[in-house]
Design an enzyme around this catalytic site. Structure first.
Site, PDB file in Angstrom:
ATOM      1  N   GLU A 161      -8.383  37.644  53.064  1.00 14.67           N
ATOM      2  CA  GLU A 161      -6.940  37.713  53.272  1.00 14.67           C
ATOM      3  C   GLU A 161      -6.788  38.524  54.553  1.00 14.67           C
ATOM      4  OE1 GLU A 161      -3.649  39.801  53.198  1.00 14.67           O
ATOM      5  OE2 GLU A 161      -4.370  40.455  51.231  1.00 14.67           O
TER       6      GLU A 161
ATOM      7  N   CYS B 297       0.534  43.130  55.675  1.00 12.88           N
ATOM      8  CA  CYS B 297       0.010  41.830  56.077  1.00 12.88           C
ATOM      9  C   CYS B 297       1.065  40.753  55.905  1.00 12.88           C
ATOM     10  CB  CYS B 297      -1.236  41.506  55.271  1.00 12.88           C
ATOM     11  SG  CYS B 297      -1.020  41.744  53.516  1.00 12.88           S
TER      12      CYS B 297
HETATM   13  P1  NDP Z   1     -11.081  45.784  59.490  1.00 14.33           P
HETATM   14  O1  NDP Z   1     -11.245  44.329  59.343  1.00 14.33           O
HETATM   15  O2  NDP Z   1     -11.843  46.488  60.519  1.00 14.33           O
HETATM   16  O3  NDP Z   1     -11.389  46.524  58.125  1.00 14.33           O
HETATM   17  C1  NDP Z   1     -11.031  46.021  56.867  1.00 14.33           C
HETATM   18  C2  NDP Z   1     -12.037  46.479  55.838  1.00 14.33           C
HETATM   19  O4  NDP Z   1     -13.321  45.924  56.159  1.00 14.33           O
HETATM   20  C3  NDP Z   1     -12.244  47.977  55.815  1.00 14.33           C
HETATM   21  O5  NDP Z   1     -12.517  48.379  54.503  1.00 14.33           O
HETATM   22  C4  NDP Z   1     -13.456  48.147  56.679  1.00 14.33           C
HETATM   23  O6  NDP Z   1     -14.138  49.337  56.425  1.00 14.33           O
HETATM   24  C5  NDP Z   1     -14.269  46.957  56.249  1.00 14.33           C
HETATM   25  N1  NDP Z   1     -15.293  46.561  57.177  1.00 14.33           N
HETATM   26  C6  NDP Z   1     -15.250  46.522  58.517  1.00 14.33           C
HETATM   27  N2  NDP Z   1     -16.408  46.062  59.013  1.00 14.33           N
HETATM   28  C7  NDP Z   1     -17.213  45.804  57.957  1.00 14.33           C
HETATM   29  C8  NDP Z   1     -18.541  45.330  57.811  1.00 14.33           C
HETATM   30  N3  NDP Z   1     -19.271  45.001  58.850  1.00 14.33           N
HETATM   31  N4  NDP Z   1     -19.055  45.200  56.577  1.00 14.33           N
HETATM   32  C9  NDP Z   1     -18.337  45.518  55.481  1.00 14.33           C
HETATM   33  N5  NDP Z   1     -17.069  45.987  55.572  1.00 14.33           N
HETATM   34  C10 NDP Z   1     -16.507  46.113  56.779  1.00 14.33           C
HETATM   35  O7  NDP Z   1      -9.569  46.002  59.668  1.00 14.33           O
HETATM   36  P2  NDP Z   1      -8.835  47.365  60.038  1.00 14.33           P
HETATM   37  O8  NDP Z   1      -8.652  48.107  58.778  1.00 14.33           O
HETATM   38  O9  NDP Z   1      -9.423  48.083  61.171  1.00 14.33           O
HETATM   39  O10 NDP Z   1      -7.511  46.738  60.543  1.00 14.33           O
HETATM   40  C11 NDP Z   1      -7.549  45.980  61.762  1.00 14.33           C
HETATM   41  C12 NDP Z   1      -6.478  44.943  61.745  1.00 14.33           C
HETATM   42  O11 NDP Z   1      -6.583  44.116  60.606  1.00 14.33           O
HETATM   43  C13 NDP Z   1      -5.095  45.487  61.677  1.00 14.33           C
HETATM   44  O12 NDP Z   1      -4.667  45.950  62.889  1.00 14.33           O
HETATM   45  C14 NDP Z   1      -4.369  44.282  61.191  1.00 14.33           C
HETATM   46  O13 NDP Z   1      -4.129  43.412  62.230  1.00 14.33           O
HETATM   47  C15 NDP Z   1      -5.328  43.672  60.218  1.00 14.33           C
HETATM   48  N6  NDP Z   1      -5.057  44.065  58.854  1.00 14.33           N
HETATM   49  C16 NDP Z   1      -4.724  43.120  57.957  1.00 14.33           C
HETATM   50  C17 NDP Z   1      -4.435  43.477  56.682  1.00 14.33           C
HETATM   51  C18 NDP Z   1      -4.100  42.487  55.639  1.00 14.33           C
HETATM   52  O14 NDP Z   1      -3.658  42.898  54.587  1.00 14.33           O
HETATM   53  N7  NDP Z   1      -4.306  41.229  55.797  1.00 14.33           N
HETATM   54  C19 NDP Z   1      -4.443  44.839  56.238  1.00 14.33           C
HETATM   55  C20 NDP Z   1      -4.867  45.762  57.227  1.00 14.33           C
HETATM   56  C21 NDP Z   1      -5.167  45.364  58.474  1.00 14.33           C
HETATM   57  P3  NDP Z   1     -13.959  50.614  57.384  1.00 14.33           P
HETATM   58  O15 NDP Z   1     -12.531  50.954  57.377  1.00 14.33           O
HETATM   59  O16 NDP Z   1     -14.794  51.627  56.722  1.00 14.33           O
HETATM   60  O17 NDP Z   1     -14.445  50.176  58.707  1.00 14.33           O
END
Ligand code: NDP
Length: 677
Positions: free
Chosen positions: A257, A296
């Site tokens: 998502e 989101c």
């Molecule tokens: P990320 O995709 O970086 O992170 C989302 C989750 O994935 C976090 O728990 C993160 O952990 C984890 N993650 C990141 N890299 C890995 C990996 N290689 N292996 C396993 N887990 C991983 O998103 P952000 O939180 O930085 O947000 C960035 C953008 O995403 C926002 O600016 C927005 O555009 C979008 N977003 C969308 C959302 C939605 O609900 N659809 C919600 C939030 C953000 P960790 O934080 O520890 O890196």
């Protein structure tokens, strides 16, 4: 340096071996704690879930799991204030925190209640009806769903540190699949406290929930075809994880998502002064400011009839001008901080692309007046409203994940449908209109690009849950850019954690496997009428055969006069003769069903408490005057209720004529008492 948080793995809290990544207070910039999972054996964590959590969950029936979810919701509700307090440090106002905390608890409660009402008593979920596969009826098919024997790795986004993990946990738990929660770093401290409360409740079986306070390390290398990954976050991380070699080699289920450029469409009918115009303006302002726009589901593209653009901008500006930004603990504050300064910098970068593409009509991306906080140390940002040419690519491609939205003009229904699709897949869209024809055209045109569509008008506005709120009963997810996944959606979300298997076999075998009596299996007729048996004494297959009873012309005429149903097919010989289905007068279907009840009912007070409905009623052969009816009633499914002194019994009813043809078939639904204890 602040404390590094522990992970809850393999039945205990484990401290990592490294210093970890810091988490900051979104309002003061102060470091709150650190997250790391170095030193945690990820293979052993997955194994613990599979060997301890999975079997413990599968031991429980759907209804028992539902009861635990209900109890957990109650437990967390008692600790809400503590969670709100911590939530303020993520930049959330009290309203935002309720959205996150109460929303998450609400999902647990909704799944608890759905589990009790919609899932069977045992552990096997049937999908659809028996499929006949042979003429003689000895070879049939039935789809069954059984829980995967792996773990659900749940990767959460930073914007909903409570709701996110809970909306993923509830359906997995109900399905019987253990969870491994991975929080997002910026707000991981709040998820950690949530998990502490869950563990401390002692309600959930050991191994059913584990928590990684930091990165997933090499966990993905240890996943198998029985595991699944549910991810919420950015499209780029989704892409990276989806293509992990183990995930593709072993076809590990992956659902994502991701961020999407959701739209809201104002109908041409909704001009200034109409209730729909005001609803649109209010919804747009709310979606920009709730959770400081870090949702989101927030509205990024506001499509407005070209001649209404100025009016909408004026009205939204007027509302945004009243939004007080600042420390969320101050009750006057309407919009708190973003989750952190890194997130603010990211929004400013995206805003740069948007301001290059259009023009700002409200707010300053670089400055904001802030109440009760330091605007530099806290992650504050002004709401920013833009406008521009709807054809400009940036509006459909760049998501500024904060209080940012663009008002874009359209000139025709076809054009706005096309514009909606230029988001390349969205979680949600809304259409604000009082015109059913416009609503229909837009919904049907835009639906293939959307997971959820809200049609808002003055009739539903008061009770509407709004554009931005995913509901546990409805699917949350969307195609394309929105990740291509699907979460929740009631029992659909449970099924995502289960394997659907088409089981083929004889009626007897399918009865034994599914626990639901299948027509063609043996029936048991005993001296004791099944209506005289308590729930525990009753067995599927228990049958009563009663009749025959002859249906006479007088019966039909009496029934017609008595009920007022004097339809010509029963009463008018000439008209009935011309009817292509009957050719002569026939008995009422409801008379047949009533006679059947008169035949099978055992009238004296006993364990049968009530008849609460009839399912799947079909009239198969016309009943003519003089026909003899026989009823065969067989216990088909027995569903005790954990919390009541009765259960539900579904009976297969088959009414036949003297030739042995079925004239009516249906399921009779009754409530039957348990034995007095
Ligand atoms: P990320 O995709 O970086 O992170 C989302 C989750 O994935 C976090 O728990 C993160 O952990 C984890 N993650 C990141 N890299 C890995 C990996 N290689 N292996 C396993 N887990 C991983 O998103 P952000 O939180 O930085 O947000 C960035 C953008 O995403 C926002 O600016 C927005 O555009 C979008 N977003 C969308 C959302 C939605 O609900 N659809 C919600 C939030 C953000 P960790 O934080 O520890 O890196």
């Amino acid at each position: 340096m602040t404390d590094v948080l522990s992970s809850y793995v393999r039945g205990g809290w484990q401290r990592p071996s490294a210093e970890g990544r810091p988490m900051f207070d979104a309002v003061t910039g102060e470091e709150i704690g650190r997250l790391a999972t170095d030193g945690i054996d990820m293979a052993a964590v997955a194994d613990h879930g599979r060997r301890t959590g999975g079997p413990a969950l599968r031991e429980l029936s759907f209804h028992q799991r539902a009861s635990l979810l209900k109890a957990l919701a109650g437990h967390l509700r008692e600790h809400r204030d503590e969670l709100y307090e911590l939530s303020a440090r993520t930049g959330a106002t009290l309203g935002d925190s309720k959205f996150d905390v109460d929303g998450g608890i609400g999902v647990l409660a909704a799944y608890a209640s759905k589990g009790k009402r919609e899932l069977p008593a045992g552990t096997v979920l049937l999908d659809g009806d028996i499929e006949p596969l042979s003429k003689g009826g000895t070879f049939l098919g039935q789809h069954v769903l059984t829980p995967l024997h792996g773990v659900a790795v749940q990767i959460n986004a930073y914007n909903f540190p409570c709701w996110g993990p809970l909306e993923k946990l509830a359906p997995a738990f109900l399905a019987g699949v253990p969870t491994i929660i991975k929080p997002a770093t910026p707000t991981g401290f709040l998820t950690a406290r949530l998990v502490e409360l869950i563990v401390a409740s002692g309600l959930l079986p050991e191994g059913s929930v584990q928590f990684l306070a930091g990165s997933t390390g090499d966990l993905f290398d240890h996943l198998t075809e029985q595991d699944l990954v549910s991810f919420t976050g950015s499209a780029s991380t989704a892409r990276q994880l989806r293509t992990h070699p183990v995930l593709s080699a072993r076809a590990v289920r992956f659902t994502a998502e991701a961020d999407s450029l959701n739209c809201s469409i104002l109908g041409p009918d909704a001009t200034v002064g109409t209730p729909e115009f005001d609803l649109y303006v209010k919804a747009l302002t709310t979606e920009m400011t709730v959770k400081a726009g870090q949702k989101c589901t927030a509205i990024r593209r506001a499509f407005v009839p070209a001649q209404q653009v100025d009016a909408v901008i004026d009205a939204v500006r007027e509302r945004l001008g009243r939004v007080i930004v600042g420390n969320p603990s101050n009750p006057d504050v309407r919009m708190g901080a973003l989750a952190g300064t890194e997130q603010r910098d990211e929004v400013r970068r995206s805003l740069k692309s948007l301001t290059d593409a259009g023009r700002v009509v409200f707010g300053d991306p670089d400055h904001v007046a802030v109440v009760d906080a330091d605007p530099e140390r806290g992650a504050f940002l002004s709401p920013v409203l833009l406008t521009g040419d709807a054809d400009t690519a940036a509006f459909h491609e760049v998501e500024a994940f904060g209080p940012v939205s663009s008002v874009l003009p359209y000139t025709s229904t076809d054009q706005v449908i096309e514009l909606a699709a230029r988001g390349q897949g969205s979680l949600v869209g809304s259409i604000v209109t009082g015109d059913p024809e416009f609503a229909r055209e837009v919904v049907l045109g835009a639906a293939p690009w959307h997971g959820r569509l809200l049609v808002l008008d003055q009739a539903d506005a008061k009770e509407s849950t709004g554009h931005g709120s995913p509901m546990p009963q409805l699917v949350h997810g969307g195609p394309g850019r929105a990740g291509g996944g699907e979460e929740m959606g009631g029992i659909r979300g449970v099924a995502h954690h289960m394997q659907r298997t088409a089981v083929q076999g004889s009626p007897e075998m399918l009865t034994a496997i599914t626990g639901r009596w299948v027509r063609g299996s043996a029936r048991t007729t005993t001296d004791v009428h099944p209506f005289r048996k308590h729930l525990e004494e009753l067995r599927i297959g228990d049958t009563v055969v009663a009749g025959p009873r002859t249906v006479s012309q007088e019966d039909v005429e009496h029934f017609a006069e008595f009920t007022g149903d004097t339809f010509y097919a029963h009463m008018d010989a000439e008209a009935a003769a011309a009817n292509p289905f009957f050719g002569e007068r026939v008995a009422h279907g409801y008379l047949v069903v009533s006679f059947a009840a008169g035949l099978f009912v055992d009238p004296a007070p006993g364990p049968v408490l009530a008849n609460f409905g009839v399912d799947n009623l079909r009239f198969l052969t016309p009943v003519k005057f003089g026909d003899e009816l026989t009823i065969t009633l067989t216990a088909k499914q027995i569903t005790p209720r954990d919390t009541a002194d009765y259960g539900e019994v579904r009976w297969d009813a088959d009414v036949t004529n003297a030739a042995g043809d079925s004239v009516a078939r249906y399921d009779v639904l009754t409530l039957v008492a348990k034995q007095a204890s």
